[in-house]
Design an enzyme around this catalytic site. Structure first.
Site, PDB file in Angstrom:
ATOM      1  CG  PHE A  16      -1.708  -1.317   1.317  1.00 46.25           C
ATOM      2  CD1 PHE A  16      -2.770  -1.558   0.464  1.00 46.25           C
ATOM      3  CD2 PHE A  16      -1.345  -2.308   2.225  1.00 46.25           C
ATOM      4  CE1 PHE A  16      -3.480  -2.758   0.515  1.00 46.25           C
ATOM      5  CE2 PHE A  16      -2.048  -3.513   2.298  1.00 46.25           C
ATOM      6  CZ  PHE A  16      -3.118  -3.737   1.441  1.00 46.25           C
ATOM      7  N   GLY A  45       4.303  -2.606  10.724  1.00 44.43           N
ATOM      8  CA  GLY A  45       3.405  -2.883   9.595  1.00 44.43           C
ATOM      9  C   GLY A  45       4.197  -3.218   8.340  1.00 44.43           C
ATOM     10  CG  ASP A  70       2.828  -7.328   9.823  1.00 48.20           C
ATOM     11  OD1 ASP A  70       1.922  -8.093  10.239  1.00 48.20           O
ATOM     12  OD2 ASP A  70       2.641  -6.468   8.957  1.00 48.20           O
ATOM     13  N   GLY A  74      -2.342  -9.931   9.180  1.00 44.32           N
ATOM     14  CA  GLY A  74      -3.155  -8.906   8.524  1.00 44.32           C
ATOM     15  C   GLY A  74      -3.973  -8.068   9.478  1.00 44.32           C
ATOM     16  CB  SER A 123       2.548  -3.591  17.099  1.00 44.90           C
ATOM     17  OG  SER A 123       3.103  -2.341  17.324  1.00 44.90           O
ATOM     18  CG  HIS A 143      -4.330   1.980   9.322  1.00 47.77           C
ATOM     19  ND1 HIS A 143      -3.084   1.695   9.818  1.00 47.77           N
ATOM     20  CD2 HIS A 143      -4.133   2.465   8.084  1.00 47.77           C
ATOM     21  CE1 HIS A 143      -2.182   1.992   8.895  1.00 47.77           C
ATOM     22  NE2 HIS A 143      -2.791   2.461   7.833  1.00 47.77           N
ATOM     23  CG  HIS A 168       1.452   5.320   4.916  1.00 42.81           C
ATOM     24  ND1 HIS A 168       0.853   4.288   4.249  1.00 42.81           N
ATOM     25  CD2 HIS A 168       1.712   6.281   3.981  1.00 42.81           C
ATOM     26  CE1 HIS A 168       0.770   4.600   2.961  1.00 42.81           C
ATOM     27  NE2 HIS A 168       1.276   5.794   2.776  1.00 42.81           N
TER      28      HIS A 168
HETATM   29  N1  SAH Z   1       3.759  -0.937   5.150  1.00 44.39           N
HETATM   30  C1  SAH Z   1       3.037  -1.857   4.268  1.00 44.39           C
HETATM   31  C2  SAH Z   1       1.575  -1.984   4.590  1.00 44.39           C
HETATM   32  C3  SAH Z   1       1.244  -2.373   5.997  1.00 44.39           C
HETATM   33  S1  SAH Z   1      -0.436  -2.926   6.145  1.00 44.39           S
HETATM   34  C4  SAH Z   1       3.209  -1.453   2.806  1.00 44.39           C
HETATM   35  O1  SAH Z   1       3.821  -0.442   2.520  1.00 44.39           O
HETATM   36  O2  SAH Z   1       2.721  -2.129   1.925  1.00 44.39           O
HETATM   37  C5  SAH Z   1      -0.581  -3.054   7.871  1.00 44.39           C
HETATM   38  C6  SAH Z   1       0.120  -4.253   8.468  1.00 44.39           C
HETATM   39  O3  SAH Z   1       0.067  -4.085   9.886  1.00 44.39           O
HETATM   40  C7  SAH Z   1      -0.524  -5.618   8.178  1.00 44.39           C
HETATM   41  O4  SAH Z   1       0.406  -6.455   7.544  1.00 44.39           O
HETATM   42  C8  SAH Z   1      -0.914  -6.175   9.566  1.00 44.39           C
HETATM   43  O5  SAH Z   1      -0.664  -7.558   9.728  1.00 44.39           O
HETATM   44  C9  SAH Z   1      -0.036  -5.365  10.490  1.00 44.39           C
HETATM   45  N2  SAH Z   1      -0.606  -5.192  11.822  1.00 44.39           N
HETATM   46  C10 SAH Z   1      -1.831  -4.676  12.128  1.00 44.39           C
HETATM   47  N3  SAH Z   1      -2.018  -4.658  13.452  1.00 44.39           N
HETATM   48  C11 SAH Z   1      -0.887  -5.166  14.008  1.00 44.39           C
HETATM   49  C12 SAH Z   1      -0.482  -5.419  15.352  1.00 44.39           C
HETATM   50  N4  SAH Z   1      -1.267  -5.121  16.375  1.00 44.39           N
HETATM   51  N5  SAH Z   1       0.732  -5.988  15.568  1.00 44.39           N
HETATM   52  C13 SAH Z   1       1.539  -6.288  14.520  1.00 44.39           C
HETATM   53  N6  SAH Z   1       1.208  -6.067  13.237  1.00 44.39           N
HETATM   54  C14 SAH Z   1       0.014  -5.518  12.976  1.00 44.39           C
HETATM   55 MG    MG Z   2      -0.341   2.505   4.885  1.00 42.26          MG
END
Ligand code: SAH
Ligand code: MG
Length: 215
Positions: A16, A45, A70, A74, A123, A143, A168
């Site tokens: 993304f 992430g 991560d 997802g 996280s 998010h 982001h």
């Molecule tokens: N930075 C990436 C997109 C990240 S999408 C890019 O540029 O494409 C958000 C990610 O955050 C997902 O893969 C999801 O698994 C992770 N995520 C969401 N909540 C989380 C949490 N509580 N702990 C760890 N990872 C998390």
């Molecule tokens: Mg993003």
């Protein structure tokens, strides 16, 4: 700038991160690491490693490392029935989303294995266990309201004075996207007086830590 080969890997990786924002991320991370030699970068992430290529390249160039965190199962919006679900990332045995195999392929293609340290964890747990300061912290994890609050509390204190905090998906207008990163990371960081904004590209905001308030 990111070299051509790595740019091609980033652009071919699911994820993304728009190209212009990835390029800005690279420049900002390089500047932060040049200013604070030896301090690492952290990314929250990882997903399939798209933004990780830009940040890993910055770490390699500055002879430091990128820790990328991560749980690889997802976010809410990546699950079946949601807007950002990708069937090809579902593990055939568990029927659950698993982005770790794709991340490992991305890192192989990018040949960034020495510069990138993947941390497969929730996280909140990772932020509690890792106690180092960072030159650059990029937050792009969950998010929702709670995950953004936890990421703010867990990761932003690790940004060294002079270091940078990148966030982001910051939208000040709800019509452009979800507001949690804006309301629970970007705003509180600025309102604390500890950070000032230094750049904005698309939904990427980069702040610099100018002080640390007494607790
Ligand atoms: N930075 C990436 C997109 C990240 S999408 C890019 O540029 O494409 C958000 C990610 O955050 C997902 O893969 C999801 O698994 C992770 N995520 C969401 N909540 C989380 C949490 N509580 N702990 C760890 N990872 C998390
Ligand atoms: Mg993003």
């Amino acid at each position: 700038m990111l070299d051509k080969k790595l740019k091609a890997v980033a652009m071919a990786t699911k994820g993304f991160m728009p190209e212009v924002e990835g390029d800005a991320l690279f420049v900002e991370a390089c500047s932060a690491c040049d200013e604070l030699p030896r301090l690492p970068i952290v990314e929250v992430g990882t997903y399939c490693g798209r933004s990780t290529v830009w940040l890993g390249a910055a770490a390699e160039r500055c002879k430091t490392v990128l820790f990328t965190v991560d749980h690889h199962s997802g976010s809410e919006e990546n699950q079946k029935g949601w807007e950002w679900f990708d069937e090809s990332l579902v593990d055939a045995n568990t029927q659950k989303l698993n982005t770790l195999p794709t991340l490992l392929k991305t890192l192989q293609r990018a040949e960034l294995g020495d510069a990138v340290v993947p941390i497969v964890a929730e996280s909140r747990i990772a932020s509690q266990q890792l106690s180092f300061e960072v030159a650059f912290c990029f937050i792009d994890g969950g998010h929702g309201e709670l995950p953004t609050q936890l990421d703010f509390a867990g990761w932003t204190p690790k940004v060294a004075i002079g270091g940078r905090l990148a966030i982001h998906d910051v939208f000040s207008d709800a019509r452009d996207g979800g507001q949690a990163p804006h309301d629970f990371i970007y705003r509180p960081a600025l309102d604390s007086g500890e950070f000032v904004e230094i750049s904005a590209v698309g939904s990427l905001r980069v702040l610099r830590r100018i002080k640390r308030n007494a607790i």
